[in-house]
Design a protein around this motif. Structure first.
Motif, mmCIF file in Angstrom:
data_model
loop_
_atom_site.group_PDB
_atom_site.id
_atom_site.type_symbol
_atom_site.label_atom_id
_atom_site.label_comp_id
_atom_site.label_asym_id
_atom_site.label_seq_id
_atom_site.Cartn_x
_atom_site.Cartn_y
_atom_site.Cartn_z
ATOM 1 N N LEU A 9 0.826 -1.197 0.000
ATOM 2 C CA LEU A 9 0.000 0.000 0.000
ATOM 3 C C LEU A 9 0.863 1.251 0.000
ATOM 4 O O LEU A 9 0.559 2.225 -0.701
ATOM 5 C CB LEU A 9 -0.936 0.012 1.203
ATOM 6 C CG LEU A 9 -1.825 1.239 1.320
ATOM 7 C CD1 LEU A 9 -2.766 1.331 0.128
ATOM 8 C CD2 LEU A 9 -2.594 1.221 2.603
ATOM 9 N N ILE A 10 1.945 1.230 0.748
ATOM 10 C CA ILE A 10 2.839 2.387 0.777
ATOM 11 C C ILE A 10 3.451 2.614 -0.604
ATOM 12 O O ILE A 10 3.516 3.750 -1.094
ATOM 13 C CB ILE A 10 3.924 2.189 1.860
ATOM 14 C CG1 ILE A 10 3.274 2.171 3.245
ATOM 15 C CG2 ILE A 10 4.978 3.285 1.782
ATOM 16 C CD1 ILE A 10 4.184 1.713 4.356
ATOM 17 N N LEU A 11 3.889 1.543 -1.255
ATOM 18 C CA LEU A 11 4.432 1.672 -2.614
ATOM 19 C C LEU A 11 3.374 2.164 -3.593
ATOM 20 O O LEU A 11 3.649 2.999 -4.460
ATOM 21 C CB LEU A 11 5.012 0.339 -3.087
ATOM 22 C CG LEU A 11 6.326 -0.068 -2.457
ATOM 23 C CD1 LEU A 11 6.705 -1.482 -2.880
ATOM 24 C CD2 LEU A 11 7.425 0.906 -2.827
ATOM 25 N N PHE A 12 2.162 1.650 -3.464
ATOM 26 C CA PHE A 12 1.075 2.095 -4.331
ATOM 27 C C PHE A 12 0.811 3.582 -4.132
ATOM 28 O O PHE A 12 0.664 4.326 -5.103
ATOM 29 C CB PHE A 12 -0.192 1.288 -4.044
ATOM 30 C CG PHE A 12 -1.410 1.818 -4.739
ATOM 31 C CD1 PHE A 12 -1.618 1.564 -6.081
ATOM 32 C CD2 PHE A 12 -2.340 2.586 -4.058
ATOM 33 C CE1 PHE A 12 -2.740 2.049 -6.730
ATOM 34 C CE2 PHE A 12 -3.465 3.076 -4.686
ATOM 35 C CZ PHE A 12 -3.653 2.806 -6.031
ATOM 36 N N ALA A 13 0.753 4.000 -2.878
ATOM 37 C CA ALA A 13 0.456 5.401 -2.592
ATOM 38 C C ALA A 13 1.555 6.314 -3.120
ATOM 39 O O ALA A 13 1.272 7.374 -3.686
ATOM 40 C CB ALA A 13 0.268 5.600 -1.088
ATOM 41 N N THR A 14 2.816 5.929 -2.960
ATOM 42 C CA THR A 14 3.905 6.788 -3.433
ATOM 43 C C THR A 14 4.004 6.796 -4.955
ATOM 44 O O THR A 14 4.495 7.762 -5.535
ATOM 45 C CB THR A 14 5.248 6.356 -2.829
ATOM 46 O OG1 THR A 14 5.504 4.989 -3.165
ATOM 47 C CG2 THR A 14 5.259 6.543 -1.335
ATOM 48 N N ALA A 25 0.143 24.284 -6.673
ATOM 49 C CA ALA A 25 -0.760 24.586 -5.553
ATOM 50 C C ALA A 25 -0.206 23.993 -4.267
ATOM 51 O O ALA A 25 0.770 23.251 -4.274
ATOM 52 C CB ALA A 25 -2.142 24.014 -5.845
ATOM 53 N N ALA A 26 -0.855 24.325 -3.171
ATOM 54 C CA ALA A 26 -0.449 23.774 -1.875
ATOM 55 C C ALA A 26 -0.633 22.257 -1.888
ATOM 56 O O ALA A 26 -1.703 21.756 -2.242
ATOM 57 C CB ALA A 26 -1.273 24.401 -0.772
ATOM 58 N N GLN A 27 0.411 21.538 -1.518
ATOM 59 C CA GLN A 27 0.380 20.086 -1.656
ATOM 60 C C GLN A 27 -0.277 19.374 -0.478
ATOM 61 O O GLN A 27 -0.897 18.329 -0.656
ATOM 62 C CB GLN A 27 1.794 19.561 -1.865
ATOM 63 C CG GLN A 27 2.386 20.015 -3.171
ATOM 64 C CD GLN A 27 3.774 19.459 -3.407
ATOM 65 O OE1 GLN A 27 4.320 18.766 -2.572
ATOM 66 N NE2 GLN A 27 4.342 19.777 -4.554
ATOM 67 N N ALA A 28 -0.160 19.917 0.713
ATOM 68 C CA ALA A 28 -0.717 19.240 1.890
ATOM 69 C C ALA A 28 -2.230 19.036 1.785
ATOM 70 O O ALA A 28 -2.714 17.917 2.043
ATOM 71 C CB ALA A 28 -0.355 20.000 3.156
ATOM 72 N N PRO A 29 -3.022 20.048 1.403
ATOM 73 C CA PRO A 29 -4.467 19.798 1.280
ATOM 74 C C PRO A 29 -4.804 18.807 0.175
ATOM 75 O O PRO A 29 -5.752 18.024 0.300
ATOM 76 C CB PRO A 29 -5.056 21.168 0.958
ATOM 77 C CG PRO A 29 -4.018 22.164 1.278
ATOM 78 C CD PRO A 29 -2.708 21.465 1.234
ATOM 79 N N GLN A 30 -4.019 18.823 -0.885
ATOM 80 C CA GLN A 30 -4.270 17.887 -1.978
ATOM 81 C C GLN A 30 -4.021 16.449 -1.518
ATOM 82 O O GLN A 30 -4.823 15.549 -1.783
ATOM 83 C CB GLN A 30 -3.371 18.206 -3.170
ATOM 84 C CG GLN A 30 -3.682 19.533 -3.837
ATOM 85 C CD GLN A 30 -2.759 19.780 -5.004
ATOM 86 O OE1 GLN A 30 -2.820 19.052 -5.993
ATOM 87 N NE2 GLN A 30 -1.903 20.779 -4.881
ATOM 88 N N PHE A 31 -2.883 16.237 -0.834
ATOM 89 C CA PHE A 31 -2.596 14.899 -0.329
ATOM 90 C C PHE A 31 -3.614 14.480 0.722
ATOM 91 O O PHE A 31 -4.020 13.312 0.769
ATOM 92 C CB PHE A 31 -1.173 14.822 0.242
ATOM 93 C CG PHE A 31 -0.135 14.503 -0.781
ATOM 94 C CD1 PHE A 31 -0.088 13.257 -1.392
ATOM 95 C CD2 PHE A 31 0.808 15.438 -1.134
ATOM 96 C CE1 PHE A 31 0.865 12.952 -2.332
ATOM 97 C CE2 PHE A 31 1.774 15.154 -2.090
ATOM 98 C CZ PHE A 31 1.807 13.905 -2.694
ATOM 99 N N ALA A 32 -4.044 15.404 1.558
ATOM 100 C CA ALA A 32 -5.048 15.082 2.580
ATOM 101 C C ALA A 32 -6.354 14.634 1.926
ATOM 102 O O ALA A 32 -6.982 13.656 2.371
ATOM 103 C CB ALA A 32 -5.286 16.287 3.481
ATOM 104 N N THR A 33 -6.760 15.321 0.870
ATOM 105 C CA THR A 33 -7.981 14.946 0.156
ATOM 106 C C THR A 33 -7.837 13.581 -0.497
ATOM 107 O O THR A 33 -8.744 12.739 -0.417
ATOM 108 C CB THR A 33 -8.319 16.006 -0.911
ATOM 109 O OG1 THR A 33 -8.440 17.272 -0.273
ATOM 110 C CG2 THR A 33 -9.589 15.654 -1.649
ATOM 111 N N LEU A 34 -6.691 13.347 -1.137
ATOM 112 C CA LEU A 34 -6.470 12.057 -1.793
ATOM 113 C C LEU A 34 -6.437 10.917 -0.778
ATOM 114 O O LEU A 34 -7.033 9.859 -0.998
ATOM 115 C CB LEU A 34 -5.166 12.095 -2.593
ATOM 116 C CG LEU A 34 -5.199 12.907 -3.877
ATOM 117 C CD1 LEU A 34 -3.806 13.046 -4.458
ATOM 118 C CD2 LEU A 34 -6.117 12.251 -4.882
ATOM 119 N N VAL A 35 -5.734 11.121 0.324
ATOM 120 C CA VAL A 35 -5.645 10.069 1.344
ATOM 121 C C VAL A 35 -7.004 9.825 1.984
ATOM 122 O O VAL A 35 -7.387 8.671 2.232
ATOM 123 C CB VAL A 35 -4.574 10.432 2.393
ATOM 124 C CG1 VAL A 35 -4.648 9.534 3.599
ATOM 125 C CG2 VAL A 35 -3.188 10.377 1.774
#
Length: 90
Positions: A9-14, A25-35
């Protein structure tokens, strides 16, 4: 919690999630939404598996169904063994 300890899962996510992140754009909100969306989909499927397993458990209590499942899975494993016997290492 299961997914966090899973290296696949970690490899898939990365490998998969950064493709959908806008570097301008700001990356933290984008990653938070995706996760969050990925986690909600995973939780949904875990619930589906649990409900399906619970509903199947009522049928698997019967000895006649157990016998059929044991015979079918046994035949599958015997078939796999026969296929392994046919193959030869190169």
């Amino acid at each position: 919690m299961i997914g966090i300890s899973n290296p696949k899962l970690i490899l898939f996510a990365t490998a998969f999630l950064p493709q959908f992140v806008n570097p301008a754009a700001a990356q933290a909100p984008q990653f938070a939404t995706l996760v969050a969306s990925f986690s909600s989909v995973e939780c949904f499927w875990y619930v589906i598996y649990a409900v399906g397993g619970h509903s199947l458990s009522h049928y698997l209590v019967r000895s006649s169904i157990k016998r059929i499942i044991n015979r079918v899975t046994g035949a599958i494993f015997v078939g796999f063994a026969a296929l392994l016997l046919k193959t030869r290492p190169t």
